[in-house]
Write an enzyme that holds these catalytic residues in place. Structure first.
Site, PDB file in Angstrom:
ATOM      1  N   ASP A  99     134.995   8.971 -10.162  1.00 32.97           N
ATOM      2  CA  ASP A  99     134.437   7.547  -9.568  1.00 32.97           C
ATOM      3  C   ASP A  99     134.277   6.511 -10.531  1.00 32.97           C
ATOM      4  O   ASP A  99     134.299   6.687 -12.003  1.00 32.97           O
ATOM      5  CB  ASP A  99     132.989   8.043  -9.224  1.00 32.97           C
ATOM      6  N   ASN A 156     136.102   3.451 -10.223  1.00 27.03           N
ATOM      7  CA  ASN A 156     137.230   2.367 -10.580  1.00 27.03           C
ATOM      8  C   ASN A 156     136.707   1.086 -10.073  1.00 27.03           C
ATOM      9  O   ASN A 156     137.255  -0.067 -10.794  1.00 27.03           O
ATOM     10  CB  ASN A 156     138.420   3.034  -9.517  1.00 27.03           C
ATOM     11  N   TRP A 169     134.443  -0.593 -12.614  1.00 26.50           N
ATOM     12  CA  TRP A 169     135.462  -1.172 -13.826  1.00 26.50           C
ATOM     13  C   TRP A 169     136.042  -2.268 -13.702  1.00 26.50           C
ATOM     14  O   TRP A 169     136.064  -3.116 -14.479  1.00 26.50           O
ATOM     15  CB  TRP A 169     136.178   0.189 -13.911  1.00 26.50           C
ATOM     16  N   SER A 210     138.551  10.487  -0.337  1.00 23.91           N
ATOM     17  CA  SER A 210     137.820  11.511   0.486  1.00 23.91           C
ATOM     18  C   SER A 210     138.039  11.077   1.940  1.00 23.91           C
ATOM     19  O   SER A 210     138.356   9.818   2.291  1.00 23.91           O
ATOM     20  CB  SER A 210     136.124  11.260   0.133  1.00 23.91           C
ATOM     21  N   ASN A 229     136.276   7.833   2.730  1.00 27.28           N
ATOM     22  CA  ASN A 229     137.077   6.660   2.145  1.00 27.28           C
ATOM     23  C   ASN A 229     137.726   5.803   3.203  1.00 27.28           C
ATOM     24  O   ASN A 229     138.086   4.704   2.995  1.00 27.28           O
ATOM     25  CB  ASN A 229     137.549   6.971   0.796  1.00 27.28           C
ATOM     26  N   ARG A 261     131.564  14.745 -12.937  1.00 29.77           N
ATOM     27  CA  ARG A 261     131.493  13.254 -12.062  1.00 29.77           C
ATOM     28  C   ARG A 261     131.437  12.116 -13.219  1.00 29.77           C
ATOM     29  O   ARG A 261     130.370  12.011 -13.851  1.00 29.77           O
ATOM     30  CB  ARG A 261     130.281  13.337 -11.294  1.00 29.77           C
ATOM     31  N   ARG A 275     125.917  12.986  -7.537  1.00 30.99           N
ATOM     32  CA  ARG A 275     125.814  13.580  -6.259  1.00 30.99           C
ATOM     33  C   ARG A 275     127.325  14.341  -6.127  1.00 30.99           C
ATOM     34  O   ARG A 275     128.015  13.853  -6.724  1.00 30.99           O
ATOM     35  CB  ARG A 275     125.678  12.663  -5.236  1.00 30.99           C
ATOM     36  N   SER A 294     128.979  14.109  -3.265  1.00 34.14           N
ATOM     37  CA  SER A 294     129.713  13.414  -2.239  1.00 34.14           C
ATOM     38  C   SER A 294     131.039  14.362  -1.314  1.00 34.14           C
ATOM     39  O   SER A 294     132.039  13.750  -1.302  1.00 34.14           O
ATOM     40  CB  SER A 294     130.734  12.101  -2.915  1.00 34.14           C
ATOM     41  N   GLU A 302     129.413  24.571 -13.759  1.00 34.95           N
ATOM     42  CA  GLU A 302     128.613  23.862 -14.508  1.00 34.95           C
ATOM     43  C   GLU A 302     128.789  22.380 -14.229  1.00 34.95           C
ATOM     44  O   GLU A 302     130.012  22.025 -13.980  1.00 34.95           O
ATOM     45  CB  GLU A 302     128.930  24.194 -15.896  1.00 34.95           C
TER      46      GLU A 302
HETATM   47  C1  IPE Z   1     133.788  10.211  -3.867  1.00 39.50           C
HETATM   48  O1  IPE Z   1     133.598   8.825  -4.567  1.00 39.50           O
HETATM   49  C2  IPE Z   1     135.157  10.127  -3.629  1.00 39.50           C
HETATM   50  C3  IPE Z   1     136.292   9.911  -4.696  1.00 39.50           C
HETATM   51  C4  IPE Z   1     136.030   9.679  -6.038  1.00 39.50           C
HETATM   52  C5  IPE Z   1     137.587   9.896  -4.207  1.00 39.50           C
HETATM   53  P1  IPE Z   1     132.851   7.968  -3.663  1.00 39.50           P
HETATM   54  O2  IPE Z   1     132.548   6.516  -4.556  1.00 39.50           O
HETATM   55  O3  IPE Z   1     133.681   7.744  -2.184  1.00 39.50           O
HETATM   56  O4  IPE Z   1     131.428   8.398  -3.238  1.00 39.50           O
HETATM   57  P2  IPE Z   1     129.777   7.786  -2.745  1.00 39.50           P
HETATM   58  O5  IPE Z   1     130.320   7.220  -1.495  1.00 39.50           O
HETATM   59  O6  IPE Z   1     129.650   7.096  -3.956  1.00 39.50           O
HETATM   60  O7  IPE Z   1     129.093   8.986  -2.586  1.00 39.50           O
HETATM   61  C1  IPE Z   2     136.472   6.096  -7.117  1.00 45.07           C
HETATM   62  O1  IPE Z   2     136.007   4.741  -7.421  1.00 45.07           O
HETATM   63  C2  IPE Z   2     138.052   6.126  -6.399  1.00 45.07           C
HETATM   64  C3  IPE Z   2     137.943   6.296  -4.989  1.00 45.07           C
HETATM   65  C4  IPE Z   2     136.945   6.638  -4.159  1.00 45.07           C
HETATM   66  C5  IPE Z   2     139.192   6.139  -4.220  1.00 45.07           C
HETATM   67  P1  IPE Z   2     135.348   3.703  -6.508  1.00 45.07           P
HETATM   68  O2  IPE Z   2     136.501   3.044  -5.499  1.00 45.07           O
HETATM   69  O3  IPE Z   2     134.316   4.908  -5.466  1.00 45.07           O
HETATM   70  O4  IPE Z   2     134.542   3.084  -7.495  1.00 45.07           O
HETATM   71  P2  IPE Z   2     133.022   2.502  -7.321  1.00 45.07           P
HETATM   72  O5  IPE Z   2     132.207   3.478  -7.312  1.00 45.07           O
HETATM   73  O6  IPE Z   2     133.064   1.752  -6.185  1.00 45.07           O
HETATM   74  O7  IPE Z   2     132.865   1.704  -8.632  1.00 45.07           O
HETATM   75 MG    MG Z   3     132.447   5.149  -5.854  1.00 37.41          MG
END
Ligand code: IPE
Ligand code: IPE
Ligand code: MG
Length: 236
Positions: free
Chosen positions: A14, A16, A19, A59, A62, A181, A187, A189, A200
């Protein structure tokens, strides 16, 4: 040193988007960087003796994101599975997938099939890519397959237990020992709910693209200091 290396490590990759945003870039730039980190981590983890690395790539929820972001991710998956097959193969890594096929595009499914079939005999370790994955969905899908097998006389209800249930999940893998995570979210997710029963947990504020080999090693160090009890009374 390979002692007490977790057998199955799972990562919720999580952060990206944040970043990239922090650098004034589009969110998709974060996904590209994250994919490079994922490749490095898979190679590193297997070299350290991890047998299964599960990564949460996309997910089921997503799909709620913008069409632009979803399309970018799907195209990135295709590019990665096609171009990295040889590298994973050279490292002896078997790539497998967990998740629902529907509603993934055919070209995504083809690329998944390409990398998994071309690495299927590799023995050093498994990279389990969770794509269009949901933990509750997996339990529902498993339940449906179980009901089918029971109705067809393939499975007797008495033979169903918490161990044999694994055979009905998307992949029959060992339980998760260490769940990581990134990005400071606390969480799960909807990730690997069945498999994480005694995992753990390791949470870090580091955003996934920056979660490189040395950060992974810190998570392993932390795991090695834990006292796992599995419900028993054990003092170290
Ligand atoms: C969980 O991250 C799914 C992946 C890392 C692919 P999300 O960014 O989608 O989760 P939430 O929405 O913050 O719970
Ligand atoms: C995780 O990074 C990758 C995917 C869920 C595909 P995010 O895209 O959720 O990055 P944030 O949480 O918005 O920073
Ligand atoms: Mg995210």
């Amino acid at each position: 040193m390979k002692e007490n290396i977790p057998n199955h490590v799972a990562i919720i990759m999580d952060g990206n988007g944040r970043w990239a945003t922090k650098r004034g870039k589009k969110r998709t730039a974060g996904h590209l960087e994250g994919s490079k980190t994922m490749e490095k981590l898979a190679i590193h983890a297997i070299k350290r003796g991890v047998k299964v690395l599960s990564v949460y790539a996309f997910s089921t929820d997503n799909f709620k994101r913008s069409e632009e972001e979803v399309n970018y991710l799907m195209n990135l998956f295709i590019k990665m599975f096609k171009s990295k097959m040889k590298i994973f193969d050279k490292e002896g890594i078997r790539v497998i997938f967990s998740g629902r096929k529907h509603p993934l595009r055919d070209d995504v499914i083809d690329a998944m099939e390409y990398i998994s079939s071309n690495t299927k005999n590799n023995k050093n370790g498994i990279l389990n890519i969770c794509l269009n994955y949901g933990g509750q969905e997996e339990i529902v899908d498993a339940s449906k397959r179980i009901i089918n097998d029971v109705s067809n006389g393939i499975l007797s209800i008495d033979d169903l237990n918490k161990d044999s249930f694994y055979k009905y999940l998307y992949q029959d893998l060992d339980p998760i020992d260490l769940l990581i995570r990134t990005s400071g979210e606390y969480r799960v997710s909807n990730f690997m709910l069945y498999q994480m029963s005694y995992a753990e947990f390791y949470f870090t504020d580091t955003l996934f693209p920056d979660f490189l080999e040395s950060e992974f090693d810190k998570a392993i160090d932390s795991f090695q200091k834990r006292n796992r009890k599995f419900g028993n009374v054990i003092t170290k």
